[in-house]
Design an enzyme around this catalytic site. Structure first.
Site, PDB file in Angstrom:
ATOM      1  N   THR A  20       0.809  -1.233   0.000  1.00  0.00           N
ATOM      2  CA  THR A  20       0.000   0.000   0.000  1.00  0.00           C
ATOM      3  C   THR A  20       0.840   1.281   0.000  1.00  0.00           C
ATOM      4  O   THR A  20       0.336   2.350   0.329  1.00  0.00           O
ATOM      5  CB  THR A  20      -0.935   0.019   1.231  1.00  0.00           C
ATOM      6  OG1 THR A  20      -0.117   0.054   2.405  1.00  0.00           O
ATOM      7  CG2 THR A  20      -1.844  -1.195   1.273  1.00  0.00           C
ATOM      8  N   TRP A  21       2.115   1.147  -0.347  1.00  0.00           N
ATOM      9  CA  TRP A  21       2.967   2.343  -0.350  1.00  0.00           C
ATOM     10  C   TRP A  21       2.360   3.440  -1.229  1.00  0.00           C
ATOM     11  O   TRP A  21       2.188   4.594  -0.808  1.00  0.00           O
ATOM     12  CB  TRP A  21       4.377   1.957  -0.816  1.00  0.00           C
ATOM     13  CG  TRP A  21       5.393   3.051  -0.735  1.00  0.00           C
ATOM     14  CD1 TRP A  21       5.252   4.279  -0.145  1.00  0.00           C
ATOM     15  CD2 TRP A  21       6.727   3.007  -1.248  1.00  0.00           C
ATOM     16  NE1 TRP A  21       6.430   5.002  -0.257  1.00  0.00           N
ATOM     17  CE2 TRP A  21       7.341   4.245  -0.933  1.00  0.00           C
ATOM     18  CE3 TRP A  21       7.472   2.044  -1.942  1.00  0.00           C
ATOM     19  CZ2 TRP A  21       8.662   4.544  -1.299  1.00  0.00           C
ATOM     20  CZ3 TRP A  21       8.783   2.338  -2.306  1.00  0.00           C
ATOM     21  CH2 TRP A  21       9.372   3.586  -1.977  1.00  0.00           C
ATOM     22  N   TYR A  57       4.246   5.429   4.731  1.00  0.00           N
ATOM     23  CA  TYR A  57       3.578   5.572   3.441  1.00  0.00           C
ATOM     24  C   TYR A  57       2.556   6.705   3.512  1.00  0.00           C
ATOM     25  O   TYR A  57       1.436   6.544   4.012  1.00  0.00           O
ATOM     26  CB  TYR A  57       2.909   4.255   3.023  1.00  0.00           C
ATOM     27  CG  TYR A  57       3.872   3.077   2.947  1.00  0.00           C
ATOM     28  CD1 TYR A  57       5.256   3.272   2.862  1.00  0.00           C
ATOM     29  CD2 TYR A  57       3.419   1.767   2.954  1.00  0.00           C
ATOM     30  CE1 TYR A  57       6.144   2.209   2.796  1.00  0.00           C
ATOM     31  CE2 TYR A  57       4.310   0.695   2.882  1.00  0.00           C
ATOM     32  CZ  TYR A  57       5.668   0.930   2.810  1.00  0.00           C
ATOM     33  OH  TYR A  57       6.544  -0.129   2.749  1.00  0.00           O
ATOM     34  N   TYR A 203       9.506  -7.417  -1.156  1.00  0.00           N
ATOM     35  CA  TYR A 203       8.886  -6.176  -1.652  1.00  0.00           C
ATOM     36  C   TYR A 203       9.369  -5.753  -3.029  1.00  0.00           C
ATOM     37  O   TYR A 203      10.425  -6.186  -3.494  1.00  0.00           O
ATOM     38  CB  TYR A 203       9.021  -5.058  -0.628  1.00  0.00           C
ATOM     39  CG  TYR A 203      10.373  -4.400  -0.383  1.00  0.00           C
ATOM     40  CD1 TYR A 203      10.959  -3.564  -1.327  1.00  0.00           C
ATOM     41  CD2 TYR A 203      11.025  -4.551   0.836  1.00  0.00           C
ATOM     42  CE1 TYR A 203      12.155  -2.905  -1.071  1.00  0.00           C
ATOM     43  CE2 TYR A 203      12.230  -3.907   1.101  1.00  0.00           C
ATOM     44  CZ  TYR A 203      12.788  -3.079   0.142  1.00  0.00           C
ATOM     45  OH  TYR A 203      13.970  -2.426   0.397  1.00  0.00           O
ATOM     46  N   GLY A 204       8.535  -4.891  -3.655  1.00  0.00           N
ATOM     47  CA  GLY A 204       8.882  -4.369  -4.987  1.00  0.00           C
ATOM     48  C   GLY A 204       8.783  -5.425  -6.071  1.00  0.00           C
ATOM     49  O   GLY A 204       9.576  -5.424  -7.021  1.00  0.00           O
ATOM     50  N   LEU A 206       7.188  -5.825  -8.659  1.00  0.00           N
ATOM     51  CA  LEU A 206       7.147  -5.335 -10.044  1.00  0.00           C
ATOM     52  C   LEU A 206       8.192  -4.242 -10.275  1.00  0.00           C
ATOM     53  O   LEU A 206       8.126  -3.508 -11.262  1.00  0.00           O
ATOM     54  CB  LEU A 206       5.741  -4.835 -10.379  1.00  0.00           C
ATOM     55  CG  LEU A 206       4.684  -5.953 -10.401  1.00  0.00           C
ATOM     56  CD1 LEU A 206       3.271  -5.377 -10.497  1.00  0.00           C
ATOM     57  CD2 LEU A 206       4.935  -6.920 -11.564  1.00  0.00           C
ATOM     58  N   CYS A 207       9.132  -4.154  -9.336  1.00  0.00           N
ATOM     59  CA  CYS A 207      10.214  -3.176  -9.433  1.00  0.00           C
ATOM     60  C   CYS A 207       9.675  -1.769  -9.723  1.00  0.00           C
ATOM     61  O   CYS A 207      10.066  -1.116 -10.694  1.00  0.00           O
ATOM     62  CB  CYS A 207      11.258  -3.596 -10.455  1.00  0.00           C
ATOM     63  SG  CYS A 207      12.843  -2.812 -10.142  1.00  0.00           S
ATOM     64  N   GLY A 279       2.197  -3.959  -5.404  1.00  0.00           N
ATOM     65  CA  GLY A 279       1.741  -2.595  -5.146  1.00  0.00           C
ATOM     66  C   GLY A 279       0.660  -2.150  -6.117  1.00  0.00           C
ATOM     67  O   GLY A 279       0.832  -1.156  -6.825  1.00  0.00           O
ATOM     68  N   ARG A 281      -2.883  -0.368  -6.921  1.00  0.00           N
ATOM     69  CA  ARG A 281      -3.728   0.610  -6.215  1.00  0.00           C
ATOM     70  C   ARG A 281      -4.999   0.965  -6.974  1.00  0.00           C
ATOM     71  O   ARG A 281      -5.664   1.936  -6.685  1.00  0.00           O
ATOM     72  CB  ARG A 281      -2.940   1.855  -5.859  1.00  0.00           C
ATOM     73  CG  ARG A 281      -2.323   2.551  -7.037  1.00  0.00           C
ATOM     74  CD  ARG A 281      -1.803   3.891  -6.610  1.00  0.00           C
ATOM     75  NE  ARG A 281      -0.811   4.376  -7.543  1.00  0.00           N
ATOM     76  CZ  ARG A 281      -0.289   5.576  -7.494  1.00  0.00           C
ATOM     77  NH1 ARG A 281      -0.666   6.406  -6.552  1.00  0.00           N
ATOM     78  NH2 ARG A 281       0.610   5.955  -8.371  1.00  0.00           N
TER      79      ARG A 281
HETATM   80  P1  NAP Z   1       5.681  -2.688  -7.079  1.00  0.00           P
HETATM   81  O1  NAP Z   1       4.613  -3.569  -6.587  1.00  0.00           O
HETATM   82  O2  NAP Z   1       6.924  -3.292  -7.549  1.00  0.00           O
HETATM   83  O3  NAP Z   1       5.118  -1.724  -8.206  1.00  0.00           O
HETATM   84  C1  NAP Z   1       4.102  -0.795  -8.001  1.00  0.00           C
HETATM   85  C2  NAP Z   1       3.792  -0.155  -9.328  1.00  0.00           C
HETATM   86  O4  NAP Z   1       3.246  -1.166 -10.187  1.00  0.00           O
HETATM   87  C3  NAP Z   1       2.810   0.974  -9.293  1.00  0.00           C
HETATM   88  O5  NAP Z   1       3.386   2.040 -10.004  1.00  0.00           O
HETATM   89  C4  NAP Z   1       1.579   0.472 -10.056  1.00  0.00           C
HETATM   90  O6  NAP Z   1       1.082   1.393 -10.963  1.00  0.00           O
HETATM   91  C5  NAP Z   1       2.159  -0.636 -10.893  1.00  0.00           C
HETATM   92  N1  NAP Z   1       1.198  -1.736 -11.118  1.00  0.00           N
HETATM   93  C6  NAP Z   1       0.768  -2.656 -10.239  1.00  0.00           C
HETATM   94  N2  NAP Z   1      -0.070  -3.524 -10.837  1.00  0.00           N
HETATM   95  C7  NAP Z   1      -0.174  -3.127 -12.133  1.00  0.00           C
HETATM   96  C8  NAP Z   1      -0.903  -3.599 -13.265  1.00  0.00           C
HETATM   97  N3  NAP Z   1      -1.699  -4.667 -13.197  1.00  0.00           N
HETATM   98  N4  NAP Z   1      -0.746  -2.950 -14.439  1.00  0.00           N
HETATM   99  C9  NAP Z   1       0.064  -1.871 -14.542  1.00  0.00           C
HETATM  100  N5  NAP Z   1       0.758  -1.369 -13.501  1.00  0.00           N
HETATM  101  C10 NAP Z   1       0.638  -1.984 -12.314  1.00  0.00           C
HETATM  102  O7  NAP Z   1       6.172  -1.598  -6.047  1.00  0.00           O
HETATM  103  P2  NAP Z   1       6.191  -1.250  -4.575  1.00  0.00           P
HETATM  104  O8  NAP Z   1       4.890  -0.596  -4.252  1.00  0.00           O
HETATM  105  O9  NAP Z   1       7.459  -0.539  -4.402  1.00  0.00           O
HETATM  106  O10 NAP Z   1       6.316  -2.589  -3.736  1.00  0.00           O
HETATM  107  C11 NAP Z   1       5.208  -3.313  -3.275  1.00  0.00           C
HETATM  108  C12 NAP Z   1       5.002  -3.107  -1.780  1.00  0.00           C
HETATM  109  O11 NAP Z   1       6.149  -3.525  -1.046  1.00  0.00           O
HETATM  110  C13 NAP Z   1       4.804  -1.655  -1.328  1.00  0.00           C
HETATM  111  O12 NAP Z   1       3.530  -1.172  -1.635  1.00  0.00           O
HETATM  112  C14 NAP Z   1       5.083  -1.788   0.137  1.00  0.00           C
HETATM  113  O13 NAP Z   1       3.973  -2.329   0.813  1.00  0.00           O
HETATM  114  C15 NAP Z   1       6.258  -2.765   0.151  1.00  0.00           C
HETATM  115  N6  NAP Z   1       7.581  -2.103   0.191  1.00  0.00           N
HETATM  116  C16 NAP Z   1       8.330  -2.202   1.327  1.00  0.00           C
HETATM  117  C17 NAP Z   1       9.564  -1.586   1.417  1.00  0.00           C
HETATM  118  C18 NAP Z   1      10.390  -1.704   2.685  1.00  0.00           C
HETATM  119  O14 NAP Z   1      11.383  -0.986   2.842  1.00  0.00           O
HETATM  120  N7  NAP Z   1      10.037  -2.572   3.591  1.00  0.00           N
HETATM  121  C19 NAP Z   1      10.077  -0.845   0.331  1.00  0.00           C
HETATM  122  C20 NAP Z   1       9.300  -0.784  -0.831  1.00  0.00           C
HETATM  123  C21 NAP Z   1       8.072  -1.409  -0.888  1.00  0.00           C
HETATM  124  P3  NAP Z   1       0.222   2.718 -10.579  1.00  0.00           P
HETATM  125  O15 NAP Z   1       1.180   3.609  -9.868  1.00  0.00           O
HETATM  126  O16 NAP Z   1      -0.219   3.223 -11.876  1.00  0.00           O
HETATM  127  O17 NAP Z   1      -0.880   2.258  -9.687  1.00  0.00           O
END
Ligand code: NAP
Length: 342
Positions: A20-21, A57, A203-204, A206-207, A279, A281
């Site tokens: 939910t970042w 967040y 985490y990350g 989808l980078c 991630g 949203r």
């Molecule tokens: P992620 O999941 O790698 O990527 C998020 C991005 O993917 C967003 O920009 C979103 O687009 C896009 N997305 C997701 N599903 C999609 C789809 N079906 N089609 C097109 N685009 C899509 O990134 P993240 O948020 O960095 O990582 C996931 C979670 O890990 C975070 O939310 C958080 O809870 C956790 N996290 C933890 C740490 C830590 O230090 N512990 C650090 C980073 C993350 P839109 O922006 O257009 O919605």
């Protein structure tokens, strides 16, 4: 959906977690709460039971949105809430702070925002170099013994730091980065977690959107979007990562009739004892969910993925850019230059 047991947590945790970042808005170009709430409801209705959030967040905004979504959805006992502690806000900047005082005050704020009387999994967000690991661990143990949290975890810790923490307060989970482009934890944190029976919320997945296949060379990010400062999104690296995405997408379509997004999430799911965080949203971003389960990548696919990464990305870089700094007053000032005597 498949589920895992996190030690001390009663509800089964889904193999995929919702991150939910971005729902916090800050550093992600703003957000729409109503859409975020609908996304959380969609995730829960489709079997995702683990929601990962943090006070960091949107400075509490994401936790408040999660609290609202859960209050409206009900069935709190079937949800695993993972949230974090140990970052202090000063203006618009976050600093590491895992002092017992910070931990004791943050947990009550999180409980209030999340509208719950217990947190399932409570993780230290980043290690604080100014506080002995054991001191933070004792403070977390006290919070757990008070019944405010069920299980403990740490994020972004080294193996040495995790071992010190685990000796004082048993860990149930860890949270390192892990995706096709960020694999360093395979060398240390993930094997350590597995050997100790811990679950890894990776985490990350989808980078930060790079592995969705929807980002191209002409994509422009809003002014406050963290990807403007992410070294993966700067030339010439950006083009190299995009080329890898293109090749992986072509492979996923030919070999599995799926896209690079499916390939990237499935690759994360194939790492044992992990819960990849996604991630999403917007509700429709969860549409690929049904096509992620019930298959896995075979050895040939794994080999191809490794080859693409090796060939396309000449100067790989990790997610270090996002690490918050220590509190300025905890950084020793450089020792004065020795006096010069004639
Ligand atoms: P992620 O999941 O790698 O990527 C998020 C991005 O993917 C967003 O920009 C979103 O687009 C896009 N997305 C997701 N599903 C999609 C789809 N079906 N089609 C097109 N685009 C899509 O990134 P993240 O948020 O960095 O990582 C996931 C979670 O890990 C975070 O939310 C958080 O809870 C956790 N996290 C933890 C740490 C830590 O230090 N512990 C650090 C980073 C993350 P839109 O922006 O257009 O919605």
């Amino acid at each position: 959906m498949d589920y895992l047991k996190i030690p001390n947590v009663s509800a089964p945790a889904s193999r995929l977690g919702l991150g939910t970042w971005a729902m916090g808005g800050f550093q992600w170009g703003g957000t729409d709460d109503a859409v975020s709430v609908r996304t959380i409801h969609t995730a829960l209705d489709q079997g995702i039971s683990l929601i990962d959030t943090a006070p960091a967040y949107g400075f509490g905004h994401a936790e408040a949105v999660v609290g609202r979504a859960l209050a409206e959805h009900g069935r709190r006992d079937q949800v695993v809430i993972a949230t974090k502690v140990g970052l202090e806000r000063r203006g618009d900047v976050l600093y590491r702070n895992s002092t017992p005082a910070q931990i004791a005050s943050e947990v009550d704020t999180s409980l209030r925002l999340l509208r719950t009387d217990y947190i399932d999994l409570y993780l230290v967000h980043w290690p604080d170099p100014a506080v002995p690991v054991e001191e933070s661990a004792r403070a977390l143990l006290a919070v757990q013994q008070a019944g405010k949290v069920r299980a403990l975890g740490v994020s972004n810790y080294s193996v040495a730091e995790m071992e010190r923490f685990h000796r004082v307060a048993p860990l149930a989970a860890v949270q390192p980065p892990h995706n096709l482009f960020e694999r360093q934890p395979e060398q240390d944190v993930l094997p350590w977690a597995r050997a100790h029976g811990l679950v890894a919320l990776t985490y990350g997945s989808l980078c930060r959107g790079l592995l969705t296949g929807t980002i191209g060379a002409d994509t422009r990010f809003p002014a406050d979007d963290l990807r403007r400062g992410d070294p993966k999104f700067q030339p010439p690296r950006f083009q190299q990562y995009l080329q890898a995405v293109q090749l992986l997408d072509r492979y996923a379509r030919t070999r599995y009739q799926r896209s690079v997004l499916h390939l990237a999430l499935r690759w994360c799911l194939d790492a044992p004892n992990t819960i990849p965080l996604w991630g999403a949203r917007q509700p429709q971003e969860l549409d690929p969910l049904p096509e992620l389960m019930g298959w896995d990548l075979d050895e040939e696919a794994m080999r191809y993925v490794d080859e693409v990464l090796r060939e396309a990305i000449k100067a790989p870089v990790g997610p270090e850019f996002m690490a918050p700094g220590p509190r300025p007053e905890t950084v020793p000032s450089p020792s004065p230059a020795p006096a010069q005597w004639e």
